[in-house]
Design an enzyme around this catalytic site. Structure first.
Site, PDB file in Angstrom:
ATOM      1  N   LYS A 155      10.759   4.839   0.983  1.00 11.09           N
ATOM      2  CA  LYS A 155       9.674   5.357   0.160  1.00 11.09           C
ATOM      3  C   LYS A 155       9.444   6.843   0.410  1.00 11.09           C
ATOM      4  CE  LYS A 155       5.401   3.196  -1.193  1.00 11.09           C
ATOM      5  NZ  LYS A 155       5.636   3.082  -2.625  1.00 11.09           N
TER       6      LYS A 155
HETATM    7  N1  PMP Z   1       9.385  -0.075  -6.252  1.00 11.14           N
HETATM    8  C1  PMP Z   1       8.825   1.141  -6.177  1.00 11.14           C
HETATM    9  C2  PMP Z   1       9.574   2.312  -6.697  1.00 11.14           C
HETATM   10  C3  PMP Z   1       7.550   1.289  -5.614  1.00 11.14           C
HETATM   11  O1  PMP Z   1       6.982   2.508  -5.540  1.00 11.14           O
HETATM   12  C4  PMP Z   1       6.866   0.171  -5.126  1.00 11.14           C
HETATM   13  C5  PMP Z   1       5.499   0.311  -4.532  1.00 11.14           C
HETATM   14  N2  PMP Z   1       5.558   0.556  -3.170  1.00 11.14           N
HETATM   15  C6  PMP Z   1       7.499  -1.076  -5.216  1.00 11.14           C
HETATM   16  C7  PMP Z   1       8.757  -1.170  -5.780  1.00 11.14           C
HETATM   17  C8  PMP Z   1       6.865  -2.291  -4.599  1.00 11.14           C
HETATM   18  O2  PMP Z   1       6.980  -2.187  -3.204  1.00 11.14           O
HETATM   19  P1  PMP Z   1       5.986  -2.945  -2.247  1.00 11.14           P
HETATM   20  O3  PMP Z   1       6.013  -4.360  -2.670  1.00 11.14           O
HETATM   21  O4  PMP Z   1       6.550  -2.772  -0.883  1.00 11.14           O
HETATM   22  O5  PMP Z   1       4.657  -2.331  -2.431  1.00 11.14           O
END
Ligand code: PMP
Length: 309
Positions: A155
């Site tokens: 991220k």
């Molecule tokens: N894909 C992207 C590009 C995101 O920004 C997010 C949000 N964090 C998700 C998927 C979902 O990830 P998570 O379930 O870990 O929040």
């Protein structure tokens, strides 16, 4: 919605207006930062806030810092303590969305590896009405970047330039949000959420090597759907044409939670209404994060040492 009274900057709780960084930080100049979005679910019966899968979020943040080669890493205990200090200072008694950002502070150049700063914000975030009514997606003309250029698995803040381009284009074209294909033309994800569809009675989602963020909500749903709902779950390539011939679809993430997809490229998904399996998954997910499913209580960490008074 009003801003919280306090934010956390470099492990100190500071008034909202004082959480500032310098314009010459590598974070600002080169996008040298990585973040997490996680949730603290308020439990009114127990007067306690439960952090959902916080250890997995912290591990992903650590992996991001390693990828960006931040030198003097910050340990998980310290990060968690700074988060708890912030939640206590703001005296939250409601569900919050938390943004935890590790960034290169100082005024170094592109190869700098420290000092590492940490900023944390927790904001009240009520349920989105989209969870009930669903959203319309448009397949983006932008492609997802890939593991050999800007790794989507982690991220890093800079990855969100790609997400933003797709989201803005989708809105400009009259959709609620975008669905982004990867370089191979397979479905990757939405700008800030992962994608699932129901097709031929099976739940399918792009694999973690499809140029997606390794999402914690996605992993949660894969586990819950197979173990609790007895669904067959496939983690595989998804072709664009499958989007036009599936029975249900939804996107998921920590912030959006689970949002049904009712249309893709203006074609209805199923009957154009949120699907029954999607509803089942939503109900189970909300029960799990609320602490009502004992088998998954291990995913919840109480934020406060004692219940709030
Ligand atoms: N894909 C992207 C590009 C995101 O920004 C997010 C949000 N964090 C998700 C998927 C979902 O990830 P998570 O379930 O870990 O929040």
């Amino acid at each position: 919605m009003s801003n919280p009274e306090f934010l956390s900057l470099n492990h100190r709780v500071v008034p909202f207006a004082e959480a500032r960084i310098h314009v010459l930080t590598p974070a600002f100049k080169y996008g040298a930062s990585v973040f997490e979005g996680l949730r603290g679910y308020w439990n009114p019966q127990q007067n306690q806030m439960f952090l959902f899968r916080v250890h997995e979020h912290l591990q992903r943040l650590q992996a991001g810092m390693r990828l960006l080669r931040f030198a003097d890493g910050v340990g998980n205990d310290r990060l968690l303590q700074s988060l708890v200090d912030l939640l206590e200072a703001n005296k939250f008694r409601e569900t919050v969305h938390i943004r935890m950002l590790a960034f290169l502070d100082g005024d170094g150049e592109i190869g700098a590896s420290g000092p590492v700063g940490v900023a944390i914000a927790a904001l009240a975030r009520p349920l989105s009405p989209q969870g009930q009514i669903g959203i319309k997606l448009g397949v983006s003309s932008w492609r997802r970047m890939n593991d050999s250029s800007m790794p989507p698995r982690l991220k890093t803040t800079a990855n969100y330039v790609n997400s933003r381009l797709a989201a803005l284009e989708a809105r400009h074209n009259g959709f609620d949000n975008a669905l982004i294909l990867n370089g191979q033309g397979k479905v990757s994800e939405a700008p800030t959420a992962c994608f699932f569809m129901v097709r031929h009675g099976r739940l399918a989602t792009p694999s973690v090597t499809s140029d997606i963020l390794e999402s914690i909500t996605r992993a949660t749903i894969v586990e819950l759907a197979s173990e609790r709902l007895g669904l067959r779950v496939e983690e595989r390539d998804i072709d664009r044409t499958e989007l036009y011939d599936c029975d249900e679809a939804f996107i998921c993430g920590t912030g959006p939670e689970i949002i049904p997809v009712t249309h893709v490229d203006r074609l209805p998904v199923g009957n154009g209404q949120p699907g029954a399996i999607t509803r089942q998954i939503q109900d189970l997910y909300f029960a799990v994060v609320a602490g009502s499913v004992p088998d998954y209580a291990r995913w919840l960490t109480p934020a406060f040492a004692a219940a709030r008074s």
